[in-house]
Design a protein around this motif. Structure first.
Motif, PDB file in Angstrom:
ATOM      1  N   ALA A  47     -25.981   2.499  -2.790  1.00 46.93           N
ATOM      2  CA  ALA A  47     -24.553   2.291  -3.023  1.00 46.93           C
ATOM      3  C   ALA A  47     -24.351   1.043  -3.866  1.00 46.93           C
ATOM      4  CB  ALA A  47     -23.807   2.151  -1.703  1.00 46.93           C
ATOM      5  N   ILE A  48     -23.395   1.112  -4.761  1.00 49.65           N
ATOM      6  CA  ILE A  48     -22.969  -0.048  -5.542  1.00 49.65           C
ATOM      7  C   ILE A  48     -21.682  -0.557  -4.907  1.00 49.65           C
ATOM      8  CG2 ILE A  48     -22.231  -0.894  -7.789  1.00 49.65           C
ATOM      9  CD1 ILE A  48     -23.853   1.395  -9.041  1.00 49.65           C
ATOM     10  N   VAL A  49     -21.672  -1.821  -4.528  1.00 50.64           N
ATOM     11  CA  VAL A  49     -20.519  -2.429  -3.857  1.00 50.64           C
ATOM     12  C   VAL A  49     -19.957  -3.535  -4.741  1.00 50.64           C
ATOM     13  CG1 VAL A  49     -19.863  -3.935  -1.941  1.00 50.64           C
ATOM     14  CG2 VAL A  49     -21.152  -1.839  -1.490  1.00 50.64           C
ATOM     15  N   ILE A  50     -18.645  -3.484  -4.976  1.00 55.47           N
ATOM     16  CA  ILE A  50     -18.007  -4.441  -5.880  1.00 55.47           C
ATOM     17  C   ILE A  50     -16.736  -4.992  -5.235  1.00 55.47           C
ATOM     18  CG2 ILE A  50     -17.114  -4.832  -8.206  1.00 55.47           C
ATOM     19  CD1 ILE A  50     -18.473  -2.192  -9.040  1.00 55.47           C
ATOM     20  N   PRO A  51     -16.663  -6.301  -5.004  1.00 57.79           N
ATOM     21  CA  PRO A  51     -15.413  -6.913  -4.550  1.00 57.79           C
ATOM     22  C   PRO A  51     -14.533  -7.247  -5.751  1.00 57.79           C
ATOM     23  CG  PRO A  51     -17.147  -8.562  -4.572  1.00 57.79           C
ATOM     24  CD  PRO A  51     -17.772  -7.275  -5.052  1.00 57.79           C
ATOM     25  N   MET A  52     -13.242  -6.972  -5.656  1.00 56.46           N
ATOM     26  CA  MET A  52     -12.340  -7.238  -6.767  1.00 56.46           C
ATOM     27  C   MET A  52     -11.027  -7.828  -6.273  1.00 56.46           C
ATOM     28  SD  MET A  52     -12.541  -4.124  -9.527  1.00 56.46           S
ATOM     29  CE  MET A  52     -13.935  -3.967 -10.638  1.00 56.46           C
ATOM     30  N   LYS A  53     -10.560  -8.827  -6.989  1.00 62.76           N
ATOM     31  CA  LYS A  53      -9.209  -9.340  -6.785  1.00 62.76           C
ATOM     32  C   LYS A  53      -8.611  -9.658  -8.151  1.00 62.76           C
ATOM     33  CE  LYS A  53      -6.364 -12.987  -4.814  1.00 62.76           C
ATOM     34  NZ  LYS A  53      -6.315 -14.290  -4.117  1.00 62.76           N
TER      35      LYS A  53
ATOM     36  N   ILE B 214     -20.309   4.561  -5.136  1.00 66.75           N
ATOM     37  CA  ILE B 214     -19.693   3.296  -5.513  1.00 66.75           C
ATOM     38  C   ILE B 214     -18.550   3.012  -4.547  1.00 66.75           C
ATOM     39  CG2 ILE B 214     -18.468   1.996  -7.292  1.00 66.75           C
ATOM     40  CD1 ILE B 214     -19.798   3.730  -9.401  1.00 66.75           C
ATOM     41  N   TRP B 215     -18.538   1.800  -4.014  1.00 66.22           N
ATOM     42  CA  TRP B 215     -17.433   1.354  -3.171  1.00 66.22           C
ATOM     43  C   TRP B 215     -16.870   0.059  -3.750  1.00 66.22           C
ATOM     44  CZ3 TRP B 215     -14.963   3.683   0.790  1.00 66.22           C
ATOM     45  CH2 TRP B 215     -15.576   4.814   1.340  1.00 66.22           C
ATOM     46  N   VAL B 216     -15.562   0.052  -3.988  1.00 59.74           N
ATOM     47  CA  VAL B 216     -14.882  -1.136  -4.503  1.00 59.74           C
ATOM     48  C   VAL B 216     -13.838  -1.575  -3.478  1.00 59.74           C
ATOM     49  CG1 VAL B 216     -13.460  -2.105  -6.339  1.00 59.74           C
ATOM     50  CG2 VAL B 216     -15.197  -0.395  -6.889  1.00 59.74           C
ATOM     51  N   THR B 217     -13.824  -2.851  -3.172  1.00 55.51           N
ATOM     52  CA  THR B 217     -12.781  -3.401  -2.312  1.00 55.51           C
ATOM     53  C   THR B 217     -11.742  -4.100  -3.172  1.00 55.51           C
ATOM     54  OG1 THR B 217     -14.280  -3.748  -0.444  1.00 55.51           O
ATOM     55  CG2 THR B 217     -12.239  -5.002  -0.446  1.00 55.51           C
ATOM     56  N   ASP B 218     -10.505  -3.623  -3.084  1.00 56.54           N
ATOM     57  CA  ASP B 218      -9.377  -4.280  -3.729  1.00 56.54           C
ATOM     58  C   ASP B 218      -8.856  -5.317  -2.743  1.00 56.54           C
ATOM     59  OD1 ASP B 218      -7.093  -5.076  -4.996  1.00 56.54           O
ATOM     60  OD2 ASP B 218      -6.044  -3.165  -4.807  1.00 56.54           O
ATOM     61  N   ASP B 219      -9.218  -6.574  -2.979  1.00 60.00           N
ATOM     62  CA  ASP B 219      -8.958  -7.639  -2.014  1.00 60.00           C
ATOM     63  C   ASP B 219      -7.587  -8.278  -2.246  1.00 60.00           C
ATOM     64  OD1 ASP B 219      -9.624  -9.382   0.133  1.00 60.00           O
ATOM     65  OD2 ASP B 219     -10.258 -10.917  -1.295  1.00 60.00           O
ATOM     66  N   GLY B 220      -6.543  -7.535  -1.929  1.00 58.44           N
ATOM     67  CA  GLY B 220      -5.193  -8.074  -2.029  1.00 58.44           C
ATOM     68  C   GLY B 220      -4.725  -8.339  -3.444  1.00 58.44           C
TER      69      GLY B 220
END
Length: 262
Positions: free
Chosen positions: A13-19, A44-50
């Protein structure tokens, strides 16, 4: 993810934090797909951090435009920080191996194969592969501050890592989720994996200028939280586990209900 996606088992899995990275989403994700496709099934998992700049809308647009990609979005109603963003996404991934990179576009996706290659050797004690930026494309002040912080951290933690702030990392999912969680833990993964008895490998990776937007960190802000975080990790290491992953074996005991003779 669609039902069709759920039926496939990803190898990594590719994990990407984004803000607030709306301007970097498409180029970064296109690069991830191009780099990962030759390596086998992936997610692919992306976290939209607020985010407040429309990052979520751009992510959902990419998701609709690429129905063939196993792609998930985690949304934080308010910003919780990079470590929380990574942790949220890893917790929802299904693959046994995780590859992380920053959402600002400074970690080239074509470096992903370098991170995953050491796991192909079958080393059961390898827990983490940490990328180390070979030629940083940052301001002189940021490079100096990072160099000082890394030397101090390395002196105290003895983790053998010269660039723990690099977002490019690959690690085993289950051991990561078993680590003690705290804010900013992503900067101490080599020391934390070593604490639990895992071997850590290092690879040099490329670095590039930010594509759009601006950095969420300042040297002063990092320094304020860095000292307390560092002391906390030193404490955790001193209270480390006494056994590693290679020291444990399990014997399963099964019982059967005795049947009376007729």
């Amino acid at each position: 993810m669609s039902d069709r996606d759920q039926s496939r088992t990803p190898a990594f899995a590719i994990v990407i934090p984004m803000k607030d990275e709306a301007g970097n989403v498409e180029a970064l994700l296109d690069g991830c797909v191009a780099a990962a496709t030759p390596l086998g099934p992936f997610e692919i998992w992306v976290t939209d951090d607020g985010s407040t700049d429309g990052t979520g809308e751009v992510l959902r647009g990419f998701q609709r435009a690429h129905p063939d990609v196993m792609f998930g979005i985690v949304t934080h109603a308010r910003s919780a920080g990079q470590s929380a963003a990574v942790h949220s996404a890893v917790g929802r991934a299904r693959a046994p191996l995780i590859c992380t990179l920053d959402g600002d576009g400074q970690n080239p996706p074509d470096q992903i194969p370098r991170l995953l290659a050491p796991f192909e050797g079958g080393d059961a004690e390898l827990g983490l592969v940490a990328g180390q930026r070979a030629r940083r494309q940052d301001t002189l002040a940021k490079r100096w501050a990072s160099r000082f912080a890394n030397r101090l951290r390395g002196w105290l933690l003895k983790d053998g890592t010269r660039d723990t702030g690099c977002g490019l990392k690959a690690f085993r999912r289950e051991p990561f989720l078993a680590l003690p969680y705290f804010d900013h833990m992503h900067r101490y993964l080599p020391a934390l994996f070593q604490r639990d008895g895992w071997r850590v490998a290092h690879v040099d990776v490329e670095h590039q200028e930010r594509g759009a937007g601006r950095s969420k960190y300042t040297n002063f802000g990092r320094a304020l939280v860095g000292v307390s975080d560092l002391m906390g990790v030193v404490w955790l290491i001193r209270r480390k586990k006494r056994v590693g992953p290679g020291d444990i074996s399990v014997t399963e005991i099964r019982t059967e209900t005795a049947r009376a003779d007729p």
